[in-house]
Write a protein that holds these residues in place. Structure first.
Motif: not given
Length: 355
Positions: A41-42, A95-98, A104-106, A192-198
């Motif tokens: 996830a993030g 940021i999402h892990r994927a 990075l792989t780019a 419980f935790g939450a955050a907005r991704l970019i």
């Protein structure tokens, strides 16, 4: 050109490959999975790791923006204990892990070769290099093969390795339209935790004390304050994993021509949100120490310098993350009430001090 083998193509492994490539190394990345990629996830990328990514030429990891909505630490009923502005900490990039893995792989160039579906069975080394499965040979091997690292196990067979933290974790990505700044909510034995991704979506995570291997759902959090129920309901997939870290003291991160990196070296609980960051910082440090090495006698010395830099720093993080996890997950009513009061008072004192 000096040659290296990187075992494991997670965040740490691909970051190490990019770091070595930029220092003039020819790198072969070995990944056990059939396809290159990242699940999960993030993750939070703190400023120190953002700086390393910038050094590696990775583009697209934006600086954290100023939090415009209330954020901080709350109780399950929604009452605030402390707000993020009172803590005075710089916010990480979420940021999402994927997505980070793709960025990075780019940066992979012709100096990096990737072999997927490759299972590392044996690793041997001598004064001149390292051999994998009696067929692949290089001057350096970087073990980035996770918390249950086969390479670490071969190097240090007496090491106890992973240690169960006492709690399990749920994670999800919710594509919901909510007006909330995120943060954490602390209960008794639950968090419980939450955050907005970019990219605008919300990443959430939850932890609960239970025996390892227990099958469960995050239903208890559905009665907690808004927007927690909406985040859970708005997630197409919920990941569930028991949380482990590595037994202390950590083993040396270098032995001969082999270096440990990321979770293979210093897996920690997620309470500080520094696991992936530490792997990225490992990669940056490894690249710096190996930059002037061309596969000769200086390589083991460079790896020892890498160990001297990274092991003390990450040992502190493992300890602090473990301690924070124990504090956040306490089930004792008196201790949790005292914890909440101290956190609230500490926030007020910090705010007064900043003024």
């Amino acid at each position: 050109m000096s040659t290296a083998i990187v075992v494991g193509a997670g965040i740490g492994g691909v970051a190490a490959a990019v770091a070595l490539q930029r220092r003039g190394w020819q790198v072969t990345v070995l990944e056990r999975a059939r396809e290159l990629g990242e699940v999960g996830a993030g993750i939070s990328v703190w400023p120190s790791a953002v700086a390393v990514l910038e050094e590696l030429g990775v583009k697209g990891v934006e600086k954290a923006s100023v939090q415009s909505k209330p954020a901080g630490i709350r109780r399950p009923d929604g009452r605030w204990m402390v707000g993020a502005p009172e803590l005075g900490v710089e916010l990480p990039v979420m940021i999402h892990r994927a997505q980070l893995h793709d960025l990075l792989t780019a940066e992979f160039g012709p100096a990096i070769t990737v072999r997927t579906g490759y299972d590392v069975r044996t690793v041997t080394q001598d004064a001149d290099g390292v051999t994998v499965n009696d067929e692949l040979r290089a001057e350096l091997l970087v073990a980035a093969d996770g918390i249950r690292s086969a390479v670490r196990g071969a190097l240090y067979p007496q090491y106890k390795g992973p240690r169960y933290s006492g709690f399990t974790a749920y994670r999800g990505i919710a594509n919901v339209d909510i007006d909330d700044g995120g943060g954490e909510t602390w209960g008794r034995g639950q968090l419980f935790g939450a955050a907005r991704l970019i990219d605008g979506r919300f990443y959430w995570y939850a932890t609960a004390n239970q025996a390892p291997g227990t099958t469960s759902e995050p239903t208890v959090f559905e009665s907690w304050h808004d927007p927690i129920p909406q985040l859970i309901a708005g997630s197409e997939q919920i990941l569930h994993n028991d949380v482990y870290d590595l037994t202390l003291p950590l083993v040396p991160f270098a032995r001969g021509r082999i270096a440990l990196l990321g979770d293979a070296a210093h897996a920690m609980t997620p309470n500080l949100g520094r696991g992936a960051c530490s792997a990225i910082e490992d990669a940056g440090a490894l690249g710096r120490h190996l930059g002037a090495v061309q596969g000769g006698k200086d390589l083991p010395a460079a790896l020892m310098a890498y160990d001297a830099e990274r092991r003390p720093a990450t040992t502190k993080l493992v300890k602090r993350s473990r301690a924070l996890g124990r504090l956040a997950q306490t089930e004792n009513r008196l201790l949790s009430t005292t914890r909440d009061a101290v956190v609230a008072l500490g926030g007020k004192l910090l705010a007064l001090r900043r003024k």
